[in-house]
Each structure stands twice: as structure tokens, then as C-alpha cells.
Scaffold this active site. Structure first.
Site, PDB file in Angstrom:
ATOM      1  N   ASP A   4     -19.716  -0.929 -45.115  1.00 57.91           N
ATOM      2  CA  ASP A   4     -18.786  -2.061 -45.008  1.00 57.91           C
ATOM      3  C   ASP A   4     -18.512  -2.547 -46.433  1.00 57.91           C
ATOM      4  OD1 ASP A   4     -17.308  -4.213 -44.041  1.00 57.91           O
ATOM      5  OD2 ASP A   4     -19.045  -5.401 -43.425  1.00 57.91           O
ATOM      6  N   HIS A  32     -21.417  -9.825 -36.365  1.00 56.49           N
ATOM      7  CA  HIS A  32     -20.120  -9.369 -35.827  1.00 56.49           C
ATOM      8  C   HIS A  32     -20.425  -8.532 -34.575  1.00 56.49           C
ATOM      9  CE1 HIS A  32     -16.026  -8.438 -35.527  1.00 56.49           C
ATOM     10  NE2 HIS A  32     -15.854  -7.623 -36.559  1.00 56.49           N
ATOM     11  N   CYS A  38     -16.208  -0.520 -40.198  1.00 58.89           N
ATOM     12  CA  CYS A  38     -15.527  -1.458 -39.284  1.00 58.89           C
ATOM     13  C   CYS A  38     -14.113  -1.781 -39.727  1.00 58.89           C
ATOM     14  CB  CYS A  38     -16.352  -2.731 -39.136  1.00 58.89           C
ATOM     15  SG  CYS A  38     -16.513  -3.693 -40.663  1.00 58.89           S
ATOM     16  N   GLN A  62     -17.910  -5.975 -32.783  1.00 57.75           N
ATOM     17  CA  GLN A  62     -17.705  -4.697 -33.471  1.00 57.75           C
ATOM     18  C   GLN A  62     -18.737  -3.667 -33.022  1.00 57.75           C
ATOM     19  OE1 GLN A  62     -15.243  -3.963 -36.054  1.00 57.75           O
ATOM     20  NE2 GLN A  62     -15.945  -1.912 -35.540  1.00 57.75           N
ATOM     21  N   ARG A 101     -12.022  -0.914 -30.417  1.00 63.26           N
ATOM     22  CA  ARG A 101     -12.155  -2.370 -30.324  1.00 63.26           C
ATOM     23  C   ARG A 101     -11.404  -2.901 -29.099  1.00 63.26           C
ATOM     24  NH1 ARG A 101     -13.327  -5.542 -34.703  1.00 63.26           N
ATOM     25  NH2 ARG A 101     -13.508  -7.144 -33.099  1.00 63.26           N
TER      26      ARG A 101
HETATM   27  N1  NVA Z   1     -18.385  -7.882 -43.554  1.00 69.09           N
HETATM   28  C1  NVA Z   1     -16.954  -8.027 -43.393  1.00 69.09           C
HETATM   29  C2  NVA Z   1     -16.525  -7.515 -42.055  1.00 69.09           C
HETATM   30  C3  NVA Z   1     -15.048  -7.585 -41.798  1.00 69.09           C
HETATM   31  C4  NVA Z   1     -14.676  -7.130 -40.419  1.00 69.09           C
HETATM   32  C5  NVA Z   1     -16.568  -9.463 -43.573  1.00 69.09           C
HETATM   33  O1  NVA Z   1     -17.253 -10.344 -43.055  1.00 69.09           O
HETATM   34  O2  NVA Z   1     -15.577  -9.745 -44.259  1.00 69.09           O
HETATM   35  N1   CP Z   2     -13.319  -4.934 -38.033  1.00 66.80           N
HETATM   36  C1   CP Z   2     -12.704  -6.106 -37.902  1.00 66.80           C
HETATM   37  O1   CP Z   2     -13.240  -7.067 -37.329  1.00 66.80           O
HETATM   38  O2   CP Z   2     -11.444  -6.148 -38.385  1.00 66.80           O
HETATM   39  P1   CP Z   2     -10.551  -7.436 -38.584  1.00 66.80           P
HETATM   40  O3   CP Z   2     -11.174  -8.246 -39.694  1.00 66.80           O
HETATM   41  O4   CP Z   2      -9.193  -6.918 -38.932  1.00 66.80           O
HETATM   42  O5   CP Z   2     -10.535  -8.236 -37.300  1.00 66.80           O
END
Ligand code: NVA
Ligand code: CP
Length: 319
Positions: A229, A133, A269, A136, A297
Site C-alpha cells: 500500500d 479498512h 488496494c 477492503q 469491492r
Molecule cells: N492506506 C491508504 C489506503 C487507501 C485506500 C490510506 O489510508 O490512504
Molecule cells: N481501496 C480504496 O479504498 O480505494 P478508494 O480510496 O478509492 O476508496
């Protein structure tokens, strides 16, 4: 195809200097916005956004960011488009490249993102995959800089799953030469290849440190910045019960925070699961900077969009 286009598939698509520049530019754009300045380098540009997973922050910050930069964003939910009916991602890449200046995708496998990037003639941005990600992390580093006045000489801790966010912190640490200690239960550690590659980069540059423990207290003891997370990421909902058992003791709560410095900052996040990976008290407490982090963001996305499709890259893109 399009070898000179600036794809952003992981943080390794940036040099350390470029990542620092993006953080600086995000802070600058935030300041200009606060003063009511209008900055529109992307007039006439359009972003295609493909979401094959849910999103709030990524979706809205990209769309608002594109609007504020003078451009436009088109949202293409996986299920509501022909992608959801099986149209190949390769064909979608070529078609969207005919209409749009940049494509952002949130999907499952990193390989699907890479296939999209390979067949698109415009830059492709990773809006989250199972592996990374990176968007982020730009906002997270911006938040750290705002709170601590620096990024480099700090101790970073990661508590929880060795997931896409952990992998992104690992790549940030390798790129910038940061000191990162991750506490993950056995069976939920980060990908060994990603760890080995990061350690090799650190060894080569002579900067940075990457350690993994299964003791959250050890991880936070010297930490200036503590990140966590969810325990079950998108696509892992069926593992929720098993993960709750495996991650017992990994909640960033008041007791764990007491092991850290009084001025340590807590990042998440979002979305957060209160009472699982983070307690409500910590999330809403004075050491939490998660709302600032979420707000950043927008500014980070704008800096990234300007970087990949702004005027300085105009001549390198296909016409
Ligand atoms: N690790 C989480 C991050 C969400 C922004 C996911 O992938 O669902
Ligand atoms: N942190 C993040 O990416 O949030 P969303 O899943 O809401 O986009």
C-alpha cells in the site's frame, strides 16, 4: 443504543464463519451478476455515505452496490454537509438514523467512527479510518480465494507501512488463523496493541502466525500472496519526503518479486504510487491481480450490505 444492530467497525465485528460467508456470498453475487440475474433484497433501503477523506473505489462500489441491491445511496461529503461546519457526529448519527437504514463513514480517527456507531440506531460500516479498512479485506480475501482456490493454507506477506491496511490484514490473520509476515521499516511498524491482541487470539485458537521483519526479501521468500500500500496514507501527505527516505528498499518491484514463488500473487488496494511502493512493471504484470481485486469491492460491498441490513436482520432493528 441498538445493541443488536450489526456494526462493522473492524473485522473483529465478524466471527470467522461470518467472514467466510461474506466472501462466499460476494463470489455468488458476482456470478449472479455475470449471468444478468437481478438480486434486490434491499428494496426501499437507503445508505448514507459520509466521506471525510477522498475515495473512488469505496464511494462508487457502495453506491452502485446499493443501487443493484434495489436500494439507494446518499453521499454526504464531510465538507459539503453540516459536519464540515462542526455539527457533532453524535447529532448527525441520530438524524441520519431517522432517514437511512445503514451509514457508512470514511474518516480519520477510529474513535470518531465508534462515536457515530454508538449514537446511531442503524448499522454503521467503517469505509476506512486511520486504523482499519475492513471492507477492503473482504474483497482481498475474495480475490485470494478466486486466484488460489483457498484462503487458509497460504503464506501472506505485507510489504511497507504498518498502516490501516496492515492492521486489517493482521485482524484477518487473527480471525481466520492465517500465516502473515510483515516487512516494515523501524518506526513504521503496526500498532503494538493491535499486534499483541492478534497474537493473543492466535495463541488462544492455536491457529495463525504473525511475524514482523524489516527485510522485504525475507517476507516475500515463502509468500503466496504479497500485499502493499502507499507509504503516505491520506492525512500523512506532509510526511511524504520523510517516508520516501524511510521506505527505500521496500518497493515491490521485479527484483523483489524474483525472491518470491513464480506463482505468487500481488495485491494492492489502490490508489498506487508507481515507482514508490510498487513498480509499474509489477502492477501491470502477470502476477498482479489488483484490477480483479478492485472490481471485487463491488461484490464484497453488496455481500456486506445484505448482511447488515438484509431481510434476516429486519426484526432486530428498531422501528
Ligand atoms: N492506506 C491508504 C489506503 C487507501 C485506500 C490510506 O489510508 O490512504
Ligand atoms: N481501496 C480504496 O479504498 O480505494 P478508494 O480510496 O478509492 O476508496
Amino acid at each position: 443504543m441498538g445493541s443488536s444492530k450489526r456494526d462493522f467497525l473492524s473485522l473483529y465485528d465478524l466471527s470467522a464463519e461470518e467472514l467466510r460467508q461474506l466472501v462466499n456470498r460476494a463470489i455468488e453475487l458476482k456470478g449472479l451478476r455475470a449471468q444478468g440475474e437481478i438480486v434486490q433484497p434491499l428494496l426501499g433501503k437507503t445508505l448514507a455515505m459520509i466521506f471525510e477523506k477522498a475515495s473512488t473505489r469505496t464511494r462508487v462500489s457502495f453506491e452502485v452496490g446499493m443501487f443493484e441491491l434495489g436500494g439507494h445511496a446518499v453521499n454526504l461529503a464531510g465538507a459539503g454537509s453540516q459536519l464540515g461546519r462542526g455539527e457533532p457526529i453524535e447529532d448527525t448519527a441520530r438524524v441520519l438514523s431517522e432517514y437511512c437504514s445503514v451509514i457508512m463513514i470514511r474518516t480519520f480517527a477510529q474513535a470518531r467512527l465508534e462515536t457515530l456507531a454508538e449514537h446511531a440506531s442503524v448499522p454503521v460500516i467503517n469505509g476506512l479510518t486511520d486504523s482499519f479498512h475492513p471492507c477492503q479485506l473482504i474483497a482481498d480475501l475474495q480475490t485470494v480465494f478466486e486466484c488460489r482456490g483457498q484462503i487458509d493454507s497460504l503464506e501472506y506477506a505485507w510489504i511497507g507501512d504498518g498502516n490501516n491496511m496492515a492492521h486489517s490484514w493482521i485482524r484477518a490473520a487473527a480471525l481466520l488463523g492465517l500465516s502473515l509476515l510483515l516487512a516494515c521499516p523501524k518506526g513504521y511498524r503496526p500498532d503494538t496493541a493491535i499486534v499483541a491482541e492478534a497474537r493473543a487470539r492466535m495463541a488462544k485458537s492455536g491457529r495463525g502466525n504473525l511475524l514482523i521483519t524489516d527485510d522485504p526479501k525475507e517476507a516475500v521468500a515463502k509468500a503466496d500472496v504479497i500485499s502493499t500500500d502507499v507509504w503516505a496514507s491520506m492525512g500523512q501527505e506532509g510526511e511524504q519526503a520523510a517516508r520516501e527516505a524511510a521506505f527505500a528498499g521496500y518497493c515491490v518491484d521485479i527484483a523483489l518479486l524474483k525472491e518470491a514463488a513464480d506463482d505468487a500473487h500481488v495485491l494492492h488496494c489502490l490508489p498506487a504510487h508507481r515507482g514508490e511502493e510498487i513498480s509499474a512493471e509489477v502492477l501491470e504484470g502477470s502476477q498482479s491481480v489488483v484490477w480483479q481485486q478492485a472490481g471485487n469491492r463491488l461484490h464484497a460491498q453488496k455481500a456486506l450490505l445484505e448482511f447488515v441490513v438484509g431481510p434476516k436482520h429486519e426484526s432486530s432493528r428498531p422501528t
